[in-house]
Scaffold this active site. Structure first.
Site, PDB file in Angstrom:
ATOM      1  N   GLU A  81      10.414   1.454  10.132  1.00 32.42           N
ATOM      2  CA  GLU A  81      11.474   2.425   9.817  1.00 32.42           C
ATOM      3  C   GLU A  81      10.817   3.796   9.910  1.00 32.42           C
ATOM      4  O   GLU A  81       9.967   4.127   9.088  1.00 32.42           O
ATOM      5  CB  GLU A  81      12.015   2.197   8.400  1.00 32.42           C
ATOM      6  CG  GLU A  81      12.756   0.890   8.215  1.00 32.42           C
ATOM      7  CD  GLU A  81      14.015   0.813   9.042  1.00 32.42           C
ATOM      8  OE1 GLU A  81      14.543   1.862   9.454  1.00 32.42           O
ATOM      9  OE2 GLU A  81      14.466  -0.313   9.292  1.00 32.42           O
ATOM     10  N   LYS A  96       0.859  -1.187   0.000  1.00 29.52           N
ATOM     11  CA  LYS A  96       0.000   0.000   0.000  1.00 29.52           C
ATOM     12  C   LYS A  96       0.897   1.239   0.000  1.00 29.52           C
ATOM     13  O   LYS A  96       1.487   1.589   1.013  1.00 29.52           O
ATOM     14  CB  LYS A  96      -0.937   0.036   1.208  1.00 29.52           C
ATOM     15  CG  LYS A  96      -2.037   1.066   0.984  1.00 29.52           C
ATOM     16  CD  LYS A  96      -2.488   1.808   2.219  1.00 29.52           C
ATOM     17  CE  LYS A  96      -1.621   2.943   2.657  1.00 29.52           C
ATOM     18  NZ  LYS A  96      -1.581   4.132   1.805  1.00 29.52           N
TER      19      LYS A  96
HETATM   20  P1  NAD Z   1       3.028   8.623   7.345  1.00 25.55           P
HETATM   21  O1  NAD Z   1       3.373   7.897   8.611  1.00 25.55           O
HETATM   22  O2  NAD Z   1       2.023   9.697   7.410  1.00 25.55           O
HETATM   23  O3  NAD Z   1       2.530   7.586   6.240  1.00 25.55           O
HETATM   24  C1  NAD Z   1       3.298   6.449   5.885  1.00 25.55           C
HETATM   25  C2  NAD Z   1       2.364   5.403   5.287  1.00 25.55           C
HETATM   26  O4  NAD Z   1       1.498   4.952   6.330  1.00 25.55           O
HETATM   27  C3  NAD Z   1       1.465   5.926   4.173  1.00 25.55           C
HETATM   28  O5  NAD Z   1       1.320   4.934   3.179  1.00 25.55           O
HETATM   29  C4  NAD Z   1       0.143   6.161   4.886  1.00 25.55           C
HETATM   30  O6  NAD Z   1      -0.970   6.081   4.010  1.00 25.55           O
HETATM   31  C5  NAD Z   1       0.140   5.023   5.883  1.00 25.55           C
HETATM   32  N1  NAD Z   1      -0.711   5.245   7.063  1.00 25.55           N
HETATM   33  C6  NAD Z   1      -1.098   6.420   7.608  1.00 25.55           C
HETATM   34  N2  NAD Z   1      -1.896   6.187   8.689  1.00 25.55           N
HETATM   35  C7  NAD Z   1      -1.983   4.848   8.828  1.00 25.55           C
HETATM   36  C8  NAD Z   1      -2.643   3.988   9.744  1.00 25.55           C
HETATM   37  N3  NAD Z   1      -3.392   4.469  10.744  1.00 25.55           N
HETATM   38  N4  NAD Z   1      -2.514   2.642   9.607  1.00 25.55           N
HETATM   39  C9  NAD Z   1      -1.758   2.139   8.610  1.00 25.55           C
HETATM   40  N5  NAD Z   1      -1.113   2.903   7.688  1.00 25.55           N
HETATM   41  C10 NAD Z   1      -1.229   4.239   7.800  1.00 25.55           C
HETATM   42  O7  NAD Z   1       4.422   9.149   6.773  1.00 25.55           O
HETATM   43  P2  NAD Z   1       4.689   9.998   5.454  1.00 25.55           P
HETATM   44  O8  NAD Z   1       4.225  11.388   5.707  1.00 25.55           O
HETATM   45  O9  NAD Z   1       4.190   9.287   4.251  1.00 25.55           O
HETATM   46  O10 NAD Z   1       6.287   9.941   5.377  1.00 25.55           O
HETATM   47  C11 NAD Z   1       7.089  10.756   6.138  1.00 25.55           C
HETATM   48  C12 NAD Z   1       7.589  10.053   7.376  1.00 25.55           C
HETATM   49  O11 NAD Z   1       8.225   8.840   7.014  1.00 25.55           O
HETATM   50  C13 NAD Z   1       8.638  10.862   8.113  1.00 25.55           C
HETATM   51  O12 NAD Z   1       8.440  10.764   9.495  1.00 25.55           O
HETATM   52  C14 NAD Z   1       9.940  10.183   7.708  1.00 25.55           C
HETATM   53  O13 NAD Z   1      11.009  10.388   8.601  1.00 25.55           O
HETATM   54  C15 NAD Z   1       9.511   8.764   7.630  1.00 25.55           C
HETATM   55  N6  NAD Z   1      10.421   7.968   6.810  1.00 25.55           N
HETATM   56  C16 NAD Z   1      11.259   7.069   7.419  1.00 25.55           C
HETATM   57  C17 NAD Z   1      12.175   6.346   6.664  1.00 25.55           C
HETATM   58  C18 NAD Z   1      13.114   5.364   7.315  1.00 25.55           C
HETATM   59  O14 NAD Z   1      13.613   4.485   6.621  1.00 25.55           O
HETATM   60  N7  NAD Z   1      13.381   5.468   8.599  1.00 25.55           N
HETATM   61  C19 NAD Z   1      12.233   6.542   5.283  1.00 25.55           C
HETATM   62  C20 NAD Z   1      11.367   7.468   4.700  1.00 25.55           C
HETATM   63  C21 NAD Z   1      10.460   8.172   5.467  1.00 25.55           C
END
Ligand code: NAD
Length: 501
Positions: free
Chosen positions: A261, A186
Site C-alpha cells: 500500500e 516492524k
Molecule cells: P517509508 O517508505 O519511508 O517507510 C515505511 C516503512 O518501511 C517504515 O517502517 C520504514 O522503516 C520501512 N523501510 C524503509 N526502508 C526500508 C527497506 N529498505 N526495507 C524494508 N523496510 C524499509 O514511508 P513513510 O515515510 O514511513 O510513510 C509515508 C509513505 O507511506 C507515503 O508515501 C505515504 O503515501 C505512504 N502511505 C501509504 C498508505 C496506503 O495505504 N497506501 C498509508 C499510509 C502511508
C-alpha cells in the site's frame, strides 16, 4: 514475564523494549534510539530498541514456534481475542490518542479517529472469525464433492509507516492474526510506541506468546532483513512507492507474496456545477488534515476555469484561518509535520514550485517563531497556475501543500487527474448524475469519492490503489483476511458401492 512495554524510566522518557515470544526484551545491540514530540522536539516521547539481526532471528524463531498451535485454535476463538482487544482499546482510547499526538503531532480529534479505526477493525475482524472461510462448489462429475478452505500463510512480516501509528498496524496485523498467522511487526522509527501498546493490549486480551512479535529499528537494516528472511512467508508493507519497489524486487526473487500500500498524488476535481463551500471545506480538510501526511491527502485540485477564482479565493481564506500548533490543544486545527527533516522536504517543494513558474498564493514557509520555535511546523501552502507537467503536480509532497490546476472541461479534468503515476484516491464535486457515473469508470484510482474529501476510508470496504499506489491487493473489509491466507481446493470422490448405492 514483564507486562508493560516500558522497562525503565530515565529523566528523559521511558525506555521501551521489543515484544518477542510474549516477553519484553532488550535488543542484543544494547542500543536505543529516541522518538521526540514534533511539536516540541526537546520532549523525548521514549527510547526504543535499536534492534539487530539477532533480535530478528529471535522473533522469527518465536513466531515459527507459536504459529502451528495458533493456526489450530478455532477461528471464532481467535476472533474472541480480537473482540477483547477492541474493548481494551476503547477503555484506553483517550490515553492512546494523547500519546499518539505527542508521538507524531496530529491533532487529538484525528488521533482519536486513528485509535477508533483500530477498534473498528478489531470488532470487524472478530466477527470474521465466525464467517465461513471457504466455498462449496458443485462438481462436474457424479459422486464428487468440491470445496475450498483457507489456510494461513505462516509467518507474516508487517512493515508500517508513521502517519497512522495505530490504525495501520491494526488494519494489517489483526486480519493476519485472525487468519491464523504469526506476525513480526516492524513499525516506523518515528512512531514505534503505539505499535508496542497494541501488542501489549493484544497480549492482555489473551493472544499467546510468540504469535505477535514487535521489533523496532531502522527500516534500511531491519526492514530489509525481515523482507529477505527465508523463514518469513509473506510481507505486507505500507509506505512509500520507492521502498515498495525495493521490497517487491526482493520478494519477487523468492516468489513470496507481498502486499504493498504505497503513495498517492490524489486529486479533487471541482466542476462548474459544484457546491463551492462544500468543495472548499473538503479540500481544506483533505489537504491540511494530518498536516497533509496521509496517503489519501488531497494534493491537487483540478478546477473548472469558470469557477477557478471563486474557488481559489475561498480555499486561500480557509487555509489562512487554520489554527496551527500543538495538537494536544483542542483549539488547534493543524499540528506539526512528523519531524524537522520533513519540514525541509516540504519546503524544497515550495522552491521547486516557484522555480517551475507556479504562483504561491499562501504559506510556503516554515513557522519558526515563539511557540513554534522548537517544533516542525509549516504553513498551509497553496499554489495556483500549476500545469500537469510540473513536479509539484506529479510528485507526492506529503505535507500541507496543494496545487491548483485549471481545466476547461470534464474531459480535460479526467485526463489531468489520470496524468500521474499514482492511483490511490480521487474525488469529484458535481451534482450531474451522468458525469458521476462516467467518472466512476474513467478515473484511474482505487478509491473514488463524490462530493466528499479524498480521505475517509471505511473499514468494511476494500482499501488500496492502482498504478504505483500499490500492487493490486486490497486490504480492510473481508478482502483483508483473504490477503493473509491461501486458498486450497479440495476434491472428494465417493464412488458408489458394489451394491449400487
Ligand atoms: P517509508 O517508505 O519511508 O517507510 C515505511 C516503512 O518501511 C517504515 O517502517 C520504514 O522503516 C520501512 N523501510 C524503509 N526502508 C526500508 C527497506 N529498505 N526495507 C524494508 N523496510 C524499509 O514511508 P513513510 O515515510 O514511513 O510513510 C509515508 C509513505 O507511506 C507515503 O508515501 C505515504 O503515501 C505512504 N502511505 C501509504 C498508505 C496506503 O495505504 N497506501 C498509508 C499510509 C502511508
Amino acid at each position: 514475564m514483564a507486562m508493560s512495554p516500558a522497562a525503565h524510566t530515565t529523566g528523559q522518557g521511558q525506555i521501551y523494549q521489543n515484544f518477542i515470544a510474549g516477553e519484553w526484551r532488550g535488543s542484543a545491540s544494547g542500543k536505543t534510539f529516541s522518538s521526540t514530540n514534533p511539536a516540541n522536539t526537546n520532549e523525548v516521547v521514549g527510547h526504543f530498541q535499536q534492534s539487530t539481526l539477532a533480535d530478528l532471528e529471535e522473533a522469527v524463531a518465536a513466531a515459527g514456534k507459536a504459529q502451528p498451535a495458533w493456526a489450530a485454535v478455532p477461528a471464532p476463538e481467535r476472533g474472541e481475542i480480537l473482540l477483547r482487544t477492541a474493548l481494551l482499546l476503547e477503555q484506553h482510547k483517550e490515553e492512546l490518542a494523547a500519546l499518539m499526538t505527542r508521538e507524531m503531532g496530529k491533532v487529538l480529534k484525528e488521533t482519536r479517529g486513528d485509535v477508533q479505526t483500530a477498534i473498528d477493525v478489531a470488532r470487524f475482524m472478530a466477527g470474521e472469525g465466525r464467517r465461513a472461510e471457504g466455498e462449496t462448489i458443485p462438481s462436474a462429475m457424479h459422486n464428487k464433492f468440491n470445496m475450498t478452505i483457507r489456510q494461513p500463510m505462516g509467518i507474516v512480516g508487517i512493515i508500517t509507516p508513521w502517519n497512522f501509528p495505530m490504525a495501520i498496524p491494526a488494519w494489517k496485523t489483526l486480519p493476519a492474526l485472525l487468519a491464523g498467522n504469526a506476525v513480526i511487526l516492524k513499525p516506523a522509527s518515528d512512531t514505534p510506541l503505539l505499535a508496542l501498546k497494541l501488542a501489549n493490549l493484544l497480549h492482555e486480551a489473551g493472544l499467546p506468546g510468540g504469535v505477535l512479535n514487535v521489533i523496532t529499528g531502522p527500516g534500511v537494516v531491519l526492514g530489509d532483513a525481515l523482507v529477505s528472511h527465508k523463514g518469513v512467508n509473506m510481507i505486507s508493507l505500507t509506505g512509500s512507492t520507492e521502498v515498495g519497489r525495493h521490497i517487491a524486487e526482493i520478494c519477487g526473487r523468492d516468489l513470496r507474496r507481498c502486499t504493498l500500500e504505497l503513495g498517492g498524488k490524489n486529486a479533487v476535481i471541482v466542476l462548474e456545477d459544484a457546491d463551492l463551500d462544500l468543495a472548499v471545506e473538503s479540500v481544506s480538510w483533505g489537504a491540511f488534515g494530518t498536516t497533509g501526511q496521509r496517503c489519501t491527502a488531497t494534493s491537487r485540485v483540478i478546477v473548472h476555469k469558470a469557477i477557478q477564482h471563486a474557488f481559489t479565493d475561498r480555499l486561500v481564506a480557509a487555509a489562512e484561518k487554520l489554527q496551527i500548533g500543538n495538537g494536544l490543544d483542542e483549539k488547534v486545527d493543524m499540528g506539526p509535520l512528523v519531524n524537522r527533516g520533513r519540514v525541509q522536504a516540504v519546503h524544497q517543494y515550495t522552491q521547486v514550485g516557484q522555480q517551475e513558474g507556479a504562483k504561491l498564493l499562501t504559506g510556503g514557509a516554515p513557522l519558526n517563531n515563539g511557540d513554534y520555535s522548537q517544533g516542525a511546523f509549516y504553513k498551509p501552502t497553496v499554489f495556483s497556475d500549476v500545469s500537469p507537467d510540473m513536479r509539484i503536480a506529479r510528485e507526492e509532497v506529503f505535507g500541507p501543500f496543494v496545487s491548483i490546476l485549471p481545466v476547461a472541461s470534464y474531459e480535460e479534468a479526467v485526463q489531468v487527474a489520470n496524468a500521474t503515476e499514482y492511483g490511490l484516491s480521487t474525488s469529484i464535486f458535481t451534482n450531474d448524475l451522468r458525469t458521476t457515473f462516467r467518472a466512476m469508470r474513467e478515473i484511474e484510482s482505487g478509491l473514488i469519492y463524490f462530493n466528499a474529501p479524498t480521505t475517509g476510508a471505511e473499514i468494511h470496504l476494500p482499501f488500496g490503489g492502482v498504478k504505483a499506489s500499490g500492487n493490486g491487493h486490497r486490504e480492510l473489509g473481508t478482502h483483508a483476511v483473504e490477503e493473509f491466507s491461501e486458498t486450497k481446493s479440495i476434491f472428494v470422490s465417493y464412488p458408489p458401492s458394489s451394491f449400487g448405492l
